[in-house]
Scaffold this motif. Sequence first.
Motif, PDB file in Angstrom:
ATOM      1  N   SER A 132       0.856  -1.188   0.000  1.00  0.00           N
ATOM      2  CA  SER A 132       0.000   0.000   0.000  1.00  0.00           C
ATOM      3  C   SER A 132       0.894   1.242   0.000  1.00  0.00           C
ATOM      4  CB  SER A 132      -0.968  -0.002   1.190  1.00  0.00           C
ATOM      5  OG  SER A 132      -0.265   0.137   2.387  1.00  0.00           O
ATOM      6  N   PHE A 133       0.267   2.397  -0.225  1.00  0.00           N
ATOM      7  CA  PHE A 133       1.001   3.652  -0.430  1.00  0.00           C
ATOM      8  C   PHE A 133       0.386   4.708   0.479  1.00  0.00           C
ATOM      9  CE2 PHE A 133       1.106   7.731  -2.820  1.00  0.00           C
ATOM     10  CZ  PHE A 133       2.435   7.831  -3.209  1.00  0.00           C
ATOM     11  N   GLY A 134       1.155   5.184   1.425  1.00  0.00           N
ATOM     12  CA  GLY A 134       0.605   6.131   2.395  1.00  0.00           C
ATOM     13  C   GLY A 134       1.082   7.548   2.169  1.00  0.00           C
ATOM     14  N   LEU A 135       0.236   8.353   1.514  1.00  0.00           N
ATOM     15  CA  LEU A 135       0.546   9.771   1.343  1.00  0.00           C
ATOM     16  C   LEU A 135      -0.514  10.627   2.068  1.00  0.00           C
ATOM     17  CD1 LEU A 135       2.401  11.888  -0.057  1.00  0.00           C
ATOM     18  CD2 LEU A 135       0.818  11.867  -1.984  1.00  0.00           C
ATOM     19  N   THR A 136      -1.794  10.339   1.810  1.00  0.00           N
ATOM     20  CA  THR A 136      -2.893  11.155   2.349  1.00  0.00           C
ATOM     21  C   THR A 136      -2.997  11.013   3.872  1.00  0.00           C
ATOM     22  OG1 THR A 136      -4.084  10.783   0.297  1.00  0.00           O
ATOM     23  CG2 THR A 136      -5.388  11.549   2.163  1.00  0.00           C
ATOM     24  N   GLU A 137      -3.284  12.129   4.530  1.00  0.00           N
ATOM     25  CA  GLU A 137      -3.496  12.114   5.981  1.00  0.00           C
ATOM     26  C   GLU A 137      -4.879  12.687   6.287  1.00  0.00           C
ATOM     27  OE1 GLU A 137      -0.216  14.081   7.889  1.00  0.00           O
ATOM     28  OE2 GLU A 137       1.184  12.514   7.238  1.00  0.00           O
ATOM     29  N   PRO A 138      -5.364  12.508   7.508  1.00  0.00           N
ATOM     30  CA  PRO A 138      -6.696  13.029   7.835  1.00  0.00           C
ATOM     31  C   PRO A 138      -6.832  14.520   7.503  1.00  0.00           C
ATOM     32  CG  PRO A 138      -5.921  11.593   9.586  1.00  0.00           C
ATOM     33  CD  PRO A 138      -4.791  11.713   8.603  1.00  0.00           C
ATOM     34  N   ASP A 139      -5.804  15.308   7.751  1.00  0.00           N
ATOM     35  CA  ASP A 139      -5.908  16.759   7.504  1.00  0.00           C
ATOM     36  C   ASP A 139      -5.132  17.229   6.279  1.00  0.00           C
ATOM     37  OD1 ASP A 139      -7.553  17.136   9.714  1.00  0.00           O
ATOM     38  OD2 ASP A 139      -5.845  17.239  11.081  1.00  0.00           O
ATOM     39  N   HIS A 140      -4.610  16.296   5.506  1.00  0.00           N
ATOM     40  CA  HIS A 140      -3.825  16.680   4.325  1.00  0.00           C
ATOM     41  C   HIS A 140      -4.105  15.716   3.184  1.00  0.00           C
ATOM     42  CE1 HIS A 140      -1.724  18.446   7.789  1.00  0.00           C
ATOM     43  NE2 HIS A 140      -1.655  19.481   6.977  1.00  0.00           N
ATOM     44  N   GLY A 141      -5.082  16.105   2.332  1.00  0.00           N
ATOM     45  CA  GLY A 141      -5.443  15.300   1.173  1.00  0.00           C
ATOM     46  C   GLY A 141      -4.849  15.899  -0.090  1.00  0.00           C
ATOM     47  N   VAL A 151       5.580   4.494   2.822  1.00  0.00           N
ATOM     48  CA  VAL A 151       5.008   5.576   3.628  1.00  0.00           C
ATOM     49  C   VAL A 151       5.851   6.834   3.458  1.00  0.00           C
ATOM     50  CG1 VAL A 151       4.498   6.295   6.001  1.00  0.00           C
ATOM     51  CG2 VAL A 151       4.133   3.917   5.311  1.00  0.00           C
ATOM     52  N   TRP A 152       5.167   7.960   3.252  1.00  0.00           N
ATOM     53  CA  TRP A 152       5.863   9.246   3.068  1.00  0.00           C
ATOM     54  C   TRP A 152       5.770  10.037   4.365  1.00  0.00           C
ATOM     55  CZ3 TRP A 152       8.811   9.138  -1.101  1.00  0.00           C
ATOM     56  CH2 TRP A 152       8.490   8.173  -2.058  1.00  0.00           C
ATOM     57  N   ILE A 162      10.555  15.492   3.093  1.00  0.00           N
ATOM     58  CA  ILE A 162       9.766  14.254   2.903  1.00  0.00           C
ATOM     59  C   ILE A 162      10.638  13.123   2.350  1.00  0.00           C
ATOM     60  CG2 ILE A 162       7.865  13.251   1.543  1.00  0.00           C
ATOM     61  CD1 ILE A 162       6.520  16.072   1.724  1.00  0.00           C
ATOM     62  N   HIS A 163      10.479  11.918   2.961  1.00  0.00           N
ATOM     63  CA  HIS A 163      11.184  10.713   2.513  1.00  0.00           C
ATOM     64  C   HIS A 163      10.200   9.548   2.450  1.00  0.00           C
ATOM     65  CE1 HIS A 163      15.323  12.308   3.355  1.00  0.00           C
ATOM     66  NE2 HIS A 163      14.653  13.036   4.226  1.00  0.00           N
ATOM     67  N   GLY A 164      10.577   8.528   1.695  1.00  0.00           N
ATOM     68  CA  GLY A 164       9.788   7.291   1.659  1.00  0.00           C
ATOM     69  C   GLY A 164      10.425   6.231   2.533  1.00  0.00           C
ATOM     70  N   LEU A 165       9.572   5.524   3.289  1.00  0.00           N
ATOM     71  CA  LEU A 165      10.056   4.444   4.164  1.00  0.00           C
ATOM     72  C   LEU A 165       9.237   3.191   3.852  1.00  0.00           C
ATOM     73  CD1 LEU A 165       9.825   6.531   7.427  1.00  0.00           C
ATOM     74  CD2 LEU A 165      11.989   5.587   6.601  1.00  0.00           C
ATOM     75  N   ILE A 166       9.884   2.039   3.869  1.00  0.00           N
ATOM     76  CA  ILE A 166       9.128   0.787   3.679  1.00  0.00           C
ATOM     77  C   ILE A 166       8.799   0.239   5.062  1.00  0.00           C
ATOM     78  CG2 ILE A 166       9.131  -1.510   2.640  1.00  0.00           C
ATOM     79  CD1 ILE A 166      11.399  -0.508   0.761  1.00  0.00           C
ATOM     80  N   VAL A 167       7.501   0.253   5.376  1.00  0.00           N
ATOM     81  CA  VAL A 167       7.054  -0.243   6.679  1.00  0.00           C
ATOM     82  C   VAL A 167       6.445  -1.627   6.462  1.00  0.00           C
ATOM     83  CG1 VAL A 167       5.554   0.213   8.668  1.00  0.00           C
ATOM     84  CG2 VAL A 167       6.646   2.127   7.453  1.00  0.00           C
ATOM     85  N   GLU A 168       6.809  -2.580   7.331  1.00  0.00           N
ATOM     86  CA  GLU A 168       6.384  -3.972   7.116  1.00  0.00           C
ATOM     87  C   GLU A 168       5.395  -4.409   8.186  1.00  0.00           C
ATOM     88  OE1 GLU A 168       9.882  -6.555   6.079  1.00  0.00           O
ATOM     89  OE2 GLU A 168      10.952  -4.673   6.399  1.00  0.00           O
ATOM     90  N   ARG A 169       4.385  -5.207   7.746  1.00  0.00           N
ATOM     91  CA  ARG A 169       3.434  -5.729   8.725  1.00  0.00           C
ATOM     92  C   ARG A 169       4.191  -6.527   9.784  1.00  0.00           C
ATOM     93  NH1 ARG A 169      -1.728  -5.709   9.199  1.00  0.00           N
ATOM     94  NH2 ARG A 169      -2.167  -5.093   7.057  1.00  0.00           N
ATOM     95  N   GLY A 170       3.805  -6.367  11.003  1.00  0.00           N
ATOM     96  CA  GLY A 170       4.485  -7.089  12.090  1.00  0.00           C
ATOM     97  C   GLY A 170       5.393  -6.164  12.887  1.00  0.00           C
ATOM     98  N   MET A 171       5.735  -4.999  12.311  1.00  0.00           N
ATOM     99  CA  MET A 171       6.551  -4.043  13.079  1.00  0.00           C
ATOM    100  C   MET A 171       5.706  -3.525  14.239  1.00  0.00           C
ATOM    101  SD  MET A 171       8.600  -1.846  10.205  1.00  0.00           S
ATOM    102  CE  MET A 171       9.919  -2.580   9.247  1.00  0.00           C
ATOM    103  N   GLU A 172       6.279  -3.526  15.415  1.00  0.00           N
ATOM    104  CA  GLU A 172       5.518  -3.126  16.597  1.00  0.00           C
ATOM    105  C   GLU A 172       5.026  -1.678  16.482  1.00  0.00           C
ATOM    106  OE1 GLU A 172       7.609  -4.346  20.145  1.00  0.00           O
ATOM    107  OE2 GLU A 172       6.114  -3.261  21.351  1.00  0.00           O
ATOM    108  N   GLY A 199      11.935  14.689  -0.837  1.00  0.00           N
ATOM    109  CA  GLY A 199      11.120  15.839  -1.252  1.00  0.00           C
ATOM    110  C   GLY A 199       9.776  15.368  -1.801  1.00  0.00           C
ATOM    111  N   LEU A 200       8.839  16.309  -1.919  1.00  0.00           N
ATOM    112  CA  LEU A 200       7.487  15.961  -2.381  1.00  0.00           C
ATOM    113  C   LEU A 200       7.496  15.403  -3.815  1.00  0.00           C
ATOM    114  CD1 LEU A 200       4.452  15.976  -1.632  1.00  0.00           C
ATOM    115  CD2 LEU A 200       4.310  18.284  -2.586  1.00  0.00           C
ATOM    116  N   GLY A 201       8.479  15.795  -4.591  1.00  0.00           N
ATOM    117  CA  GLY A 201       8.586  15.295  -5.964  1.00  0.00           C
ATOM    118  C   GLY A 201       8.667  13.772  -6.036  1.00  0.00           C
ATOM    119  N   ALA A 202       9.192  13.129  -4.975  1.00  0.00           N
ATOM    120  CA  ALA A 202       9.322  11.654  -5.010  1.00  0.00           C
ATOM    121  C   ALA A 202       7.945  10.997  -5.052  1.00  0.00           C
ATOM    122  CB  ALA A 202      10.155  11.181  -3.827  1.00  0.00           C
ATOM    123  N   PRO A 203       7.044  11.268  -4.074  1.00  0.00           N
ATOM    124  CA  PRO A 203       5.708  10.657  -4.201  1.00  0.00           C
ATOM    125  C   PRO A 203       4.939  11.169  -5.417  1.00  0.00           C
ATOM    126  CG  PRO A 203       5.791  12.153  -2.298  1.00  0.00           C
ATOM    127  CD  PRO A 203       7.187  11.966  -2.774  1.00  0.00           C
TER     128      PRO A 203
END
Length: 392
Positions: free
Chosen positions: A135-144, A181-182, A190-200, A239-243
């Motif tokens: 999945s790709f996480g850019l949008t936030e509750p207050d930032h669409g 995740v951005w 802004i940077h991209g991180l790979i977050v994996e299921r199972g991470m606490e 930077g924002l250009g990446a996403p």
Amino acid sequence: MRTDQYQGHDYYLMDDLLTDEQKLVRDSARAWVKKEMSPIIEEYFEKGTFPKQVIPGLASIGGFGPYIPEEYGGAGLDQISYGLIMQELERCDSGLRSTSSVQSSLVMYPIWKYGTEEQRKRFLPKLATGEFIGSFGLTEPDHGSNPAGMVTHFKDMGDHYLLNGAKLWISNSPFCDVAVVWAKDEEGRIHGLIVERGMEGFTTPETHGKWSLRASNTGELVFADVKVPKENLLTGRSGLGAPLSCLDSARYGIAWGAIGAALDCYDSALRYAKERQQFGKPIASFQLQQKKLAEMITEITKAQLLTFRLGQLRDAGRATTAQISMAKRNNVDMALNVAREARQIHGAMGITNEYPIMRHMMNLESVVTYEGTHDIHLLITGMDITGISAFK
Ligand code: TGC
Ligand code: FAD
């Protein structure tokens, strides 16, 4: 359940412009959709969930990473082939195309473009077969529409990063294995991180109550002091250009996909209009119905020409963000209008699940909003032609 009687429509003989390989890719995707997806799509749309059992089949037709090089498990196809796959998937359902778009353009693409060689080898082959769903996480509750304002952030803790924040409206989040995740670093970059299921501290609650895109699972990505290993940072671009560059690829796919949804509505309306009799004649004989059908195929044909040319430009590495915005905006709007007209041609039957029309219409209400709203894409065109940003 109705048999899928869909036939492609090619008013301007666009097939003459396709290579044999492109036609083969398109026809394989169409055959797979007819056999595996059409019989079950209404059921899963009504249940409000994605049919996960089709993931290996979707992978087999190049639905995950069509243009990612074969050395990383992708299909190594050109951009027009990628577009044709998106067209065939969305011809069935926007949720099916979404799953493919997110995996290909929003998860595999950034790992391929901005990841390390180790990340590419570790994640891309499993994403290509569907063993991993992303999945790709850019949008936030207050930032669409304004992702630059995001508040999700991470701190460098020496041997790992500590991630906090939340993303909302995330396709495939409830069952994703990995999320790109951005988030902002301590300097606000802004940077991209790979977050994996199972991470606490990482959870993915599902969002319920959608009347649109029901055959796609949508949810949140919540990070409460998640320790992300340093090797999971995408180091190739910040930077924002990446996403936003990933969005270029996904929006291009949507431009093709929307044509698929429109073609399905038109195909159904044309057949219905010829079969349905009123006043002793097929309704297709009435001028008002002919006007609707003629305008539909005209708009579909214009979109096909625009999008094919965009595909050529992408293959040549010349397509601009603004050109992609124009096609995404135009084609989704066109598909929504075609769906509304097709609904009327079907009369009362048009509101039932006997026909795909209302499902497409409801889905397209998400498609016109995600990956940049209808308004945002107009303002991207406005910015491009005037040189003045309406966002600043
Ligand atoms: P702005 O100042 O214009 O740009 C910031 C920096 O980014 C660069 N840039 C790009 N780089 C690469 N590709 C692009 N397409 C780029 N567009 C801009 C730009 O040059 C600049 O670089 P630098 O080096 O100067 O910093 O940014 P802004 O904050 O003014 O925003 C512009 C705006 C509004 C167009 C942008 O924020 C936007 O597109 N907003 C819409 C957000 C959006 O589309 N979100 C989608 C979320 S993902 C999703 O919906 C998935 S749905 C999945 C499914 O299919 O199921
Ligand atoms: P807002 O930004 O709050 O906009 C509300 C209205 O204001 C819109 O009409 C908009 O056009 C208008 N508006 C905003 N700013 C301006 C302006 N400057 N000028 C004029 N009008 C403006 N996001 C992800 O990151 N990953 C995903 O996988 C993902 N999947 C999604 C799946 C679904 C089903 C949906 C519905 C959304 C998904 N999204 C995803 C989120 C999507 O990208 C956002 O919904 C979209 O970017 C718009 O943000 P918003 O909903 O917060 O609307």
